[in-house]
Design a protein around this motif. Structure first.
Motif, PDB file in Angstrom:
ATOM      1  N   UNK A 637      14.952  12.954  -8.469  1.00  0.00           N
ATOM      2  CA  UNK A 637      14.582  12.025  -9.338  1.00  0.00           C
ATOM      3  C   UNK A 637      15.470  11.951 -10.768  1.00  0.00           C
ATOM      4  N   UNK A 638      15.768  11.043 -11.345  1.00  0.00           N
ATOM      5  CA  UNK A 638      16.686  10.818 -12.584  1.00  0.00           C
ATOM      6  C   UNK A 638      16.241  10.293 -13.330  1.00  0.00           C
ATOM      7  N   UNK A 639      16.352  10.693 -14.755  1.00  0.00           N
ATOM      8  CA  UNK A 639      15.823   9.898 -15.949  1.00  0.00           C
ATOM      9  C   UNK A 639      17.003  10.326 -17.194  1.00  0.00           C
ATOM     10  N   UNK A 647      10.042   5.296 -19.864  1.00  0.00           N
ATOM     11  CA  UNK A 647      10.231   6.601 -20.589  1.00  0.00           C
ATOM     12  C   UNK A 647      10.307   7.912 -19.962  1.00  0.00           C
ATOM     13  N   UNK A 648      11.022   8.690 -20.390  1.00  0.00           N
ATOM     14  CA  UNK A 648      11.260   9.862 -19.652  1.00  0.00           C
ATOM     15  C   UNK A 648      10.297  10.695 -19.061  1.00  0.00           C
ATOM     16  N   UNK A 649       8.925  10.440 -19.899  1.00  0.00           N
ATOM     17  CA  UNK A 649       7.868  11.297 -19.418  1.00  0.00           C
ATOM     18  C   UNK A 649       7.145  10.733 -18.142  1.00  0.00           C
ATOM     19  N   UNK A 650       7.495   9.556 -17.611  1.00  0.00           N
ATOM     20  CA  UNK A 650       6.883   9.181 -16.284  1.00  0.00           C
ATOM     21  C   UNK A 650       7.706   9.964 -15.060  1.00  0.00           C
ATOM     22  N   UNK A 651       8.809  10.232 -15.008  1.00  0.00           N
ATOM     23  CA  UNK A 651       9.333  10.930 -13.869  1.00  0.00           C
ATOM     24  C   UNK A 651       9.109  12.414 -14.225  1.00  0.00           C
ATOM     25  N   UNK A 655       7.076  14.479 -11.187  1.00  0.00           N
ATOM     26  CA  UNK A 655       7.310  15.780 -10.463  1.00  0.00           C
ATOM     27  C   UNK A 655       6.615  16.753 -10.658  1.00  0.00           C
ATOM     28  N   UNK A 656       6.241  16.927 -11.784  1.00  0.00           N
ATOM     29  CA  UNK A 656       5.200  17.881 -11.946  1.00  0.00           C
ATOM     30  C   UNK A 656       4.072  17.989 -11.317  1.00  0.00           C
ATOM     31  N   UNK A 657       3.319  16.818 -10.911  1.00  0.00           N
ATOM     32  CA  UNK A 657       2.140  16.501 -10.180  1.00  0.00           C
ATOM     33  C   UNK A 657       2.648  16.763  -8.712  1.00  0.00           C
ATOM     34  N   UNK A 658       3.870  16.330  -8.372  1.00  0.00           N
ATOM     35  CA  UNK A 658       4.258  16.248  -6.797  1.00  0.00           C
ATOM     36  C   UNK A 658       4.394  17.787  -6.378  1.00  0.00           C
ATOM     37  N   UNK A 668      13.000  20.350  -1.400  1.00  0.00           N
ATOM     38  CA  UNK A 668      13.173  20.441  -2.595  1.00  0.00           C
ATOM     39  C   UNK A 668      12.710  19.232  -3.469  1.00  0.00           C
ATOM     40  N   UNK A 669      12.085  19.533  -4.470  1.00  0.00           N
ATOM     41  CA  UNK A 669      12.083  18.341  -5.363  1.00  0.00           C
ATOM     42  C   UNK A 669      12.846  18.549  -6.817  1.00  0.00           C
ATOM     43  N   UNK A 670      13.486  17.773  -7.137  1.00  0.00           N
ATOM     44  CA  UNK A 670      14.878  18.049  -8.016  1.00  0.00           C
ATOM     45  C   UNK A 670      14.480  16.949  -9.038  1.00  0.00           C
ATOM     46  N   UNK A 671      14.677  17.308 -10.224  1.00  0.00           N
ATOM     47  CA  UNK A 671      14.927  16.167 -11.502  1.00  0.00           C
ATOM     48  C   UNK A 671      16.238  16.449 -12.260  1.00  0.00           C
ATOM     49  N   UNK A 672      16.831  15.262 -12.602  1.00  0.00           N
ATOM     50  CA  UNK A 672      18.075  15.241 -13.442  1.00  0.00           C
ATOM     51  C   UNK A 672      17.479  14.443 -14.906  1.00  0.00           C
TER      52      UNK A 672
END
Length: 707
Positions: A637-639, A647-651, A655-658, A668-672
C-alpha cells in the motif's frame, strides 16, 4: 507513544526478505484508541481514528516505522529493485524533446537534458532554425527542493512575459510567478494559494486565476490581477458558493473570450467576457440546471456546445449564435447516438474533427463543413489502442495533429492532412536500447459479469514467453468518475512483460469505455458493479487459463485503490498479491467530513452519506469498514504524507486494521509512505521509477522471480 512495535519473524516464504543474519523483523502495530462515530443511529467504533493528526509527532513516528518495516521486509529485493530501476531509466531518451507547435510566430517545445530530472521550456522565433530561448529551466528552479512542480505556463499575448505556477509541497497549492522574457528575470511579484493556471487578457496587463479554500482546497474563487499591483488587492470577479462545484478560468481557442467555468459531477455553467475588455462583467452563457452537462468552444459567429441536453446520454453537438446563447437558440450539428460517445471536438476553418468512442475504441471523424456527407474516419489498424486529438492552435490549418498509442506501440505524435489524407509520423517515443514491437502481442477479450453484462479486458504480453496456462498476470483497474483507462504503451511495463508477466486492463463500469451508461452503471447506488466487474475479470483470467489464483495480481490507485480494497474484501482468495496506490478506502468517514478536500464535490459520484440510503450503501462496500477476519493476499500500500486527494491516514488506518483482523499473519502487509510528496508521487522524471521498481519487485518476488 500511540503505537507499539511487535516482533514478527519474516516467514513469508517467497520473499527474499529474511536478513542474512536471520534477525527478527519488527511489524508495526498501531495502538488502538476507540473513537465513537454515530450517524443515522448506526454506531461505528474507529480504533485508528487518531492517525489523522498530521502534525502529531507520534503519527509521524508511526509512518516512519511502517517505512522501516517495509524496507526491512523487502531488503532482499533491493538488488532487483536497483536492476529494475536501471532498466526503466535506461530505456528513457534522456535528452528528449517534444514536437514543437507554432503559436503567434514562435515554435514552443519542451526538452530534457542528460541526467536532469526536470524539463526546460523553450521556444524559437519564426522557425526551428532560429536561436533557442529557454523560458524556464526547472532544474535550476528546483535546486534545494525535495519536491518541485511547475504548472500552467501562460504566455502573455505580446509574447514578452510568462506566468507560471509552482508547488513545492505536493498539495496542489500553487504560487503564480512571473518571468520577463526580455530581461530573463523572475520578478518579485507573485500570487499565492492558486490552482497554478492563469489566463491573460489581451491588454497584456490583466491576469485571471482561480484560488482555493485553504481547508478544503476547493477552487472556489476567480480573481483578477493587474500586473504591477499587490496580489492582496486583487478583485474577486466570481465566487462559487455551491460546495459541490469547483471553478476555473481559461481563454477560448479563438482568443476572443475569457471564460469562467463551473463544474460538478452532473452539471456545468459558463460565464464569458471579451478577452480585450477584462473589466467588463461576466455574462452567464446558460444557467446551471441539475443534470445538464455542457462544454463550449467559440468559432467565428457561433459557440459550439457539446452537451447531454434533452436526454443525450452520450452527448451531441449543438451550436448557437454568439449574440443569443440561450438553449432555445441551440441548433443540432451532430445528433445523439445510442452507441457512440462524443468525447471531444476540434474546429478548423474547413473541417470539424470529432473524437468518438464506439465499443470502447476511439475514432477520429473528419467532417468537411462544405460537404458533411463526405465525412470519413482516420484509419487505425490495431485491435486495441488509444487515439486522441492533440494540440492544434491554428484554425486555418489543413493538418490535424493527433496522438496514438497502444499496448505495443510507443506513444506517437502524428499529423494528418485533412485534404489529401496523408499521414506523417512526427515523433514516436524512442526506447533506448531498442524495442521490437513484433515480439509482443495485444488482444481484447470479454468477461461476463454477474448480471450478464460483457466486460472488456485489454491484454499485452511477450509472445515468446506467454505460457498456455498459469502465466503471472497483473490486472489493473480504476472504474470511477467516468475516467477511461485506455490501452496505452508503457516502457517501464516492459520489465514485467520481459519476465513473463501478462498485463491486463479491466475496462469496468464506472469508467466510460463503453459509453456514458457504462459510467452511470458504476456510481452512486450502482457502485458495487465496479467491484464485481473487476473480480469477474480476474476470475475469467483464471478460468481461461491466463493465470491461476497463485499467479494473479491486482493493482489500482486512488479510486482504483478503493477498488482494490473492496475487491479483496469480497474475493481475498482470488489474488496472490495486490498493490493499492494512494487508496481511497475510508469512504464513509471521509464523505461525512466536509472539511476534507474533494468531499462535497463528489456527492454525485459516491452519494451523500448524510442521506441514510447512501450511508448504508457506502458502508456495505467501504474497504476500511468491511475488513473482516479472513485470509488476505499479500499487499503493498502506498501513500504520501502531503496527499491532497486521498489523505495519508486512510491507507495508514486500513493497513493497521488489516494487520489486526486478518487470519493469515504470514502474508506480508507493507506500506510505503513518501514523507515528501502527495497524490502524484515524486516530481522528478527519474524519481518516480524508484517507486515503480519497488512495486514491481514486490510482485516479482511473490512470483518467485528474483532476476
Amino acid at each position: 507513544m500511540r503505537y507499539t512495535i511487535l516482533p514478527l519473524l519474516s516467514t513469508f516464504a517467497l520473499f527474499s526478505c529474511q536478513n542474512e543474519s536471520n534477525e527478527m523483523v519488527q511489524e508495526p502495530d498501531a495502538r488502538k484508541i476507540s473513537t465513537r462515530l454515530e450517524k443515522h443511529g448506526d454506531i461505528r467504533i474507529d480504533e485508528y481514528y487518531w492517525l489523522n493528526q498530521r502534525d502529531n509527532q507520534e503519527v509521524i513516528d508511526y509512518l516512519e516505522a511502517e517505512n522501516s518495516y517495509r524496507e526491512a521486509i523487502m531488503k532482499g529485493t533491493e538488488p532487483l529493485q536497483e536492476k529494475l530501476y536501471e532498466e526503466m531509466v535506461g530505456r528513457i531518451k534522456q535528452d528528449d524533446s517534444s514536437v514543437p507547435y507554432e503559436l503567434d510566430g514562435y515554435f514552443y517545445y519542451t526538452r530534457f537534458e542528460e541526467g536532469q530530472q526536470y524539463p526546460l521550456y523553450c521556444r524559437r522565433k519564426g522557425s526551428m532554425e532560429a536561436e533557442e530561448e529557454v523560458m524556464l529551466n526547472v532544474n535550476e528552479l528546483a535546486e534545494g527542493h525535495s519536491y518541485y512542480q511547475v504548472s500552467g505556463i501562460s504566455v502573455r499575448p505580446d509574447s514578452k512575459m510568462i506566468a507560471f505556477g509552482v508547488d513545492t509541497l505536493s498539495r496542489r497549492i500553487y504560487t503564480i510567478h512571473f518571468k520577463d522574457l526580455e530581461t530573463g528575470e523572475i520578478i518579485e511579484e507573485n500570487i499565492p494559494n492558486t490552482s497554478g493556471s492563469s489566463t491573460w487578457a489581451e491588454d497584456n496587463r490583466t491576469l485571471f486565476y482561480a484560488s482555493k479554500d485553504r481547508q478544503t482546497l476547493r477552487q472556489d474563487r476567480i480573481h483578477k490581477h493587474k500586473l504591477g499591483t499587490d496580489a492582496g488587492l486583487d478583485s474577486e470577479v466570481y465566487y462559487e458558493a455551491d460546495e459541490t462545484f469547483t471553478t476555473y478560468v481559461y481563454k477560448s481557442r479563438s482568443k476572443k473570450y475569457i471564460v469562467i467555468g463551473c463544474g460538478s459531477t452532473l452539471s456545468n455553467e459558463y460565464r464569458t467576457i471579451p478577452a480585450d475588455s477584462p473589466d467588463e462583467e461576466f455574462v452567464v452563457f446558460h444557467p446551471r440546471v441539475r443534470g445538464l452537462e455542457y462544454g463550449i468552444a467559440h468559432y467565428k459567429d457561433h459557440w459550439y456546445v457539446r452537451t447531454n441536453h434533452d436526454n443525450a446520454t452520450n452527448f451531441k453537438l449543438m451550436r448557437t449564435p454568439v449574440s443569443s446563447t440561450g438553449v432555445e437558440n441551440w441548433e443540432e450539428v451532430i445528433p445523439h447516438r445510442e452507441d457512440v460517445l462524443l468525447e471531444n471536438i476540434e474546429i478548423f476553418n474547413d473541417y470539424l474533427v470529432t473524437d468518438e468512442r464506439t465499443q470502447g475504441l476511439n475514432k477520429l471523424r473528419v467532417i468537411p463543413w462544405n460537404n458533411p456527407s463526405a465525412e470519413y474516419f482516420i484509419p487505425f489498424e490495431e485491435e486495441t489502442y488509444t487515439a486522441y486529438i492533440g494540440n492544434n492552435p491554428q484554425f486555418d490549418s489543413k493538418v490535424l495533429r493527433y496522438g496514438y498509442s497502444s499496448l505495443t506501440t510507443p506513444s506517437s505524435v502524428l499529423e494528418f492532412n485533412l485534404e489529401t489524407r496523408e499521414k506523417t509520423l512526427l515523433k514516436e517515443q524512442e526506447i533506448v536500447g531498442g524495442y521490437d514491437k513484433t515480439q509482443y502481442r495485444s488482444e481484447r477479450v470479454w468477461a461476463v459479469a454477474e448480471d450478464g453484462v460483457r466486460v472488456p479486458i485489454s491484454l499485452v504480453y511477450r509472445a515468446d514467453m506467454k505460457q498456455d496456462t498459469g502465466n503471472p498476470v497483473l490486472l489493473y483497474g480504476y472504474g470511477s468518475y467516468g475516467y477511461t483507462i485506455d490501452p496505452s504503451f508503457s516502457s517501464s511495463r516492459l520489465s514485467l512483460l520481459d519476465r513473463g508477466f501478462v498485463f491486463a486492463i479491466a475496462h469496468i463500469r464506472g469508467g466510460q469505455y463503453l459509453g456514458r451508461n457504462w459510467y452511470e452503471d458504476g456510481k452512486l447506488l450502482k457502485k458495487r458493479n465496479t467491484f464485481t466487474d473487476f473480480n469477474t475479470c480476474g476470475q475469467f483470467l483464471v478460468d481461461e487459463g491466463y493465470a491461476t489464483k497463485s499467479s494473479l495480481y491486482a493493482m489500482g490507485g486512488s479510486a482504483g485503490g478503493l477498488l482494490m480494497g473492496a475487491c479483496v474484501n469480497m474475493r481475498p482468495d482470488l489474488y496472490n498479491g495486490v498493490i493499492a496506490a494512494v487508496p481511497f478506502v475510508d469512504v464513509v468517514t471521509t464523505m461525512l467530513d466536509e472539511t476534507i478536500p474533494l468531499t462535497t464535490g463528489e456527492y454525485d459520484e459516491w452519494g451523500n452519506p448524510n442521506d441514510a440510503e447512501y450511508y448504508e450503501y457506502m458502508l456495505s462496500y467501504s474497504p476500511y469498514d468491511q475488513v473482516v477476519a479472513q485470509d488476505y493476499p499479500a499487499m503493498l500500500i502506498t501513500t504520501g504524507l502531503h496527499d491532497s486527494q486521498v489523505q495519508y491516514w486512510e491507507p495508514a488506518k486500513w493497513i493497521a486494521k488489516l494487520r489486526d483482523v486478518r487470519t493469515n499473519k504470514e502474508r506480508p502487509l507493507l506500506m510505503h509512505c513518501n514523507m515528501d510528496t502527495g497524490h502524484s508521487g515524486a516530481s522528478g522524471r527519474f524519481e518516480a521509477f524508484k517507486e515503480i521498481a519497488m512495486e514491481y519487485a514486490f510482485l516479482l518476488d511473490l512470483q518467485g522471480i528474483s532476476e
